[in-house]
Design an enzyme around this catalytic site. Structure first.
Site, PDB file in Angstrom:
ATOM      1  N   GLY A  32       0.857  -1.191   0.000  1.00  0.00           N
ATOM      2  CA  GLY A  32       0.000   0.000   0.000  1.00  0.00           C
ATOM      3  C   GLY A  32       0.888   1.235   0.000  1.00  0.00           C
ATOM      4  O   GLY A  32       2.012   1.215  -0.506  1.00  0.00           O
ATOM      5  N   ILE A  47       2.555   2.788   2.375  1.00  0.00           N
ATOM      6  CA  ILE A  47       3.836   2.719   3.092  1.00  0.00           C
ATOM      7  C   ILE A  47       4.787   1.779   2.350  1.00  0.00           C
ATOM      8  O   ILE A  47       5.964   2.089   2.155  1.00  0.00           O
ATOM      9  CB  ILE A  47       3.634   2.293   4.561  1.00  0.00           C
ATOM     10  N   THR A  84       7.269  -2.465  10.885  1.00  0.00           N
ATOM     11  CA  THR A  84       6.744  -1.197  11.398  1.00  0.00           C
ATOM     12  C   THR A  84       5.216  -1.222  11.284  1.00  0.00           C
ATOM     13  O   THR A  84       4.585  -0.177  11.277  1.00  0.00           O
ATOM     14  CB  THR A  84       7.296  -0.001  10.576  1.00  0.00           C
ATOM     15  N   ARG A 119       2.224  -3.966  12.665  1.00  0.00           N
ATOM     16  CA  ARG A 119       1.616  -4.256  13.962  1.00  0.00           C
ATOM     17  C   ARG A 119       2.271  -5.510  14.526  1.00  0.00           C
ATOM     18  O   ARG A 119       2.593  -6.459  13.774  1.00  0.00           O
ATOM     19  CB  ARG A 119       0.098  -4.498  13.830  1.00  0.00           C
ATOM     20  N   GLU A 134       1.935  -4.081  23.775  1.00  0.00           N
ATOM     21  CA  GLU A 134       2.348  -2.675  23.791  1.00  0.00           C
ATOM     22  C   GLU A 134       1.439  -1.883  24.717  1.00  0.00           C
ATOM     23  O   GLU A 134       0.237  -2.160  24.738  1.00  0.00           O
ATOM     24  CB  GLU A 134       2.220  -2.054  22.402  1.00  0.00           C
ATOM     25  N   HIS A 186       7.541   1.864  19.034  1.00  0.00           N
ATOM     26  CA  HIS A 186       6.416   2.247  18.162  1.00  0.00           C
ATOM     27  C   HIS A 186       6.458   3.747  17.800  1.00  0.00           C
ATOM     28  O   HIS A 186       5.570   4.511  18.172  1.00  0.00           O
ATOM     29  CB  HIS A 186       5.077   1.890  18.830  1.00  0.00           C
TER      30      HIS A 186
HETATM   31  C1  DGY Z   1      -0.412   3.997  13.016  1.00  0.00           C
HETATM   32  O1  DGY Z   1      -0.707   5.054  12.468  1.00  0.00           O
HETATM   33  O2  DGY Z   1      -1.039   2.948  12.838  1.00  0.00           O
HETATM   34  C2  DGY Z   1       0.751   4.021  13.949  1.00  0.00           C
HETATM   35  O3  DGY Z   1       1.204   2.745  14.187  1.00  0.00           O
HETATM   36  C3  DGY Z   1       0.366   4.713  15.221  1.00  0.00           C
HETATM   37  O4  DGY Z   1      -0.695   4.032  15.825  1.00  0.00           O
END
Ligand code: DGY
Length: 331
Positions: free
Chosen positions: A157, A159, A236, A238, A267, A287
């Protein structure tokens, strides 16, 4: 009369909360500790909107405590696994998140983790600080190259694509696996691959998928065993996407070179640290993928815009697919 809006924090970056306070009566969780489900439910009666972070519990009990006035749950996050989306859909509550505004910042941090894990920056910094750098030895602090390596993106996507662009700058060969992506051929940045091919051929595997029932433990013992022993796993996205016990086992037994993690199954951690934090070949961050001042302010702004739009009877700007049942209905 002004509508009531619950925010799960009293202070947030930028000026979004000021705008919200001008338009609505804001009731905020004000303690320093993270709010639990009961804390938020106690503040919820009569609210029309909830502004929450990506880690705050937003469950059916909170929605019921808010009652029929509740129109929108606006997350200041891209991830949405903390929201009971089924409960929201059943109650006609739109759920929004913040795509678009954090992709580049999170991609920057992804690359920081890739570089830190492969070049062993954490161990090198610690060794220097401990006074152990006494002689220049050719074999000290040896890592693995990033330039010219193969980068495998799981999730393609916004990112994932931003990470692919950075990979191109490092002269990397980039592969991606994403059954939902609209990119089915090489787009000049990255080549689609099966998960099996991606795991077998990548020197760096980076995760960019949301946490869902489908992606929970997507990377577990079998997938780790399918990666090269010289490979690095970076996440980065979840925490639940990776089986952390299996990852610990893989790096400890040197079946995997290294890992770079910004997200965890539990977390925040407080003082009860995951054993991964102490592992020499694992770089761990708390995070902070989207943690720059402008990006966090933009996330809050977008969450506030979503709330104001829905409360004014306009469609939400960035609803989660399938949750926009009542967007556009004037409250
Ligand atoms: C997101 O935007 O999902 C980051 O991990 C912060 O929660």
């Amino acid at each position: 009369m002004k509508k009531r809006v619950l925010t799960t924090r009293e202070n947030l970056p930028g000026h979004g909360l000021d705008r919200l306070s001008e338009a609505a009566d804001v009731v905020a969780w004000s303690a320093a500790a993270k709010p639990g489900p009961a804390d938020l439910a106690a503040l919820a009666p009569g609210v029309s909107a909830v502004l929450a972070l990506g880690n705050d519990p937003v469950d059916a009990a909170l929605m019921d405590a808010a009652g029929p006035s509740l129109r929108v749950i606006a997350l200041a996050s891209m991830g949405y696994d903390n929201v009971d989306r089924t409960a929201a859909a059943e109650r006609g509550v739109v759920v929004t998140h913040t795509p678009g505004v954090l992709a580049e910042t999170t991609a920057d941090l992804t690359f920081a983790l890739i570089l830190a894990a492969r070049r062993r920056l954490g161990a090198a910094t610690e060794s220097l600080a401990a006074g152990s750098w006494d002689v220049f030895r050719m074999h000290d602090y040896l890592g693995l190259d990033v330039h010219g390596a193969t980068l495998g993106l799981i999730g393609y996507g916004q990112i994932g694509r931003a990470v692919a662009r950075r990979g191109q700058g490092f002269g990397m060969r980039v592969l991606h696996y994403d059954p939902y992506a609209d990119v089915t051929s090489d787009d000049g940045l990255s080549t689609p691959a099966s998960l099996t091919t991606l795991l077998a051929e990548s020197d760096v595997v980076s995760l960019h998928v949301p946490l869902t029932a489908e992606t929970r433990h997507l990377i577990a013992a079998r997938e780790l065993a399918a990666m090269k022993p010289t490979a690095t796993l970076v996440s980065t996205s979840r925490g639940g996407v990776v089986d952390e016990a299996a990852l610990l086992d893989a790096v400890r037994s040197r079946r995997l070179h290294s890992a770079g993690l910004d997200v965890y199954e539990r977390e925040p951690m407080g003082r009860e640290l995951s054993p991964l934090v102490a592992e020499e070949h694992v770089v761990t961050l708390p995070h902070i993928g989207s943690a720059t001042e402008p990006t966090r302010a933009a996330m809050v702004d977008l969450a506030v815009d979503n709330i104001l739009d829905v409360l004014d009877g306009r469609p939400a700007r960035t609803p989660l697919p399938g949750t926009a049942a009542r967007a556009g209905v004037a409250a």
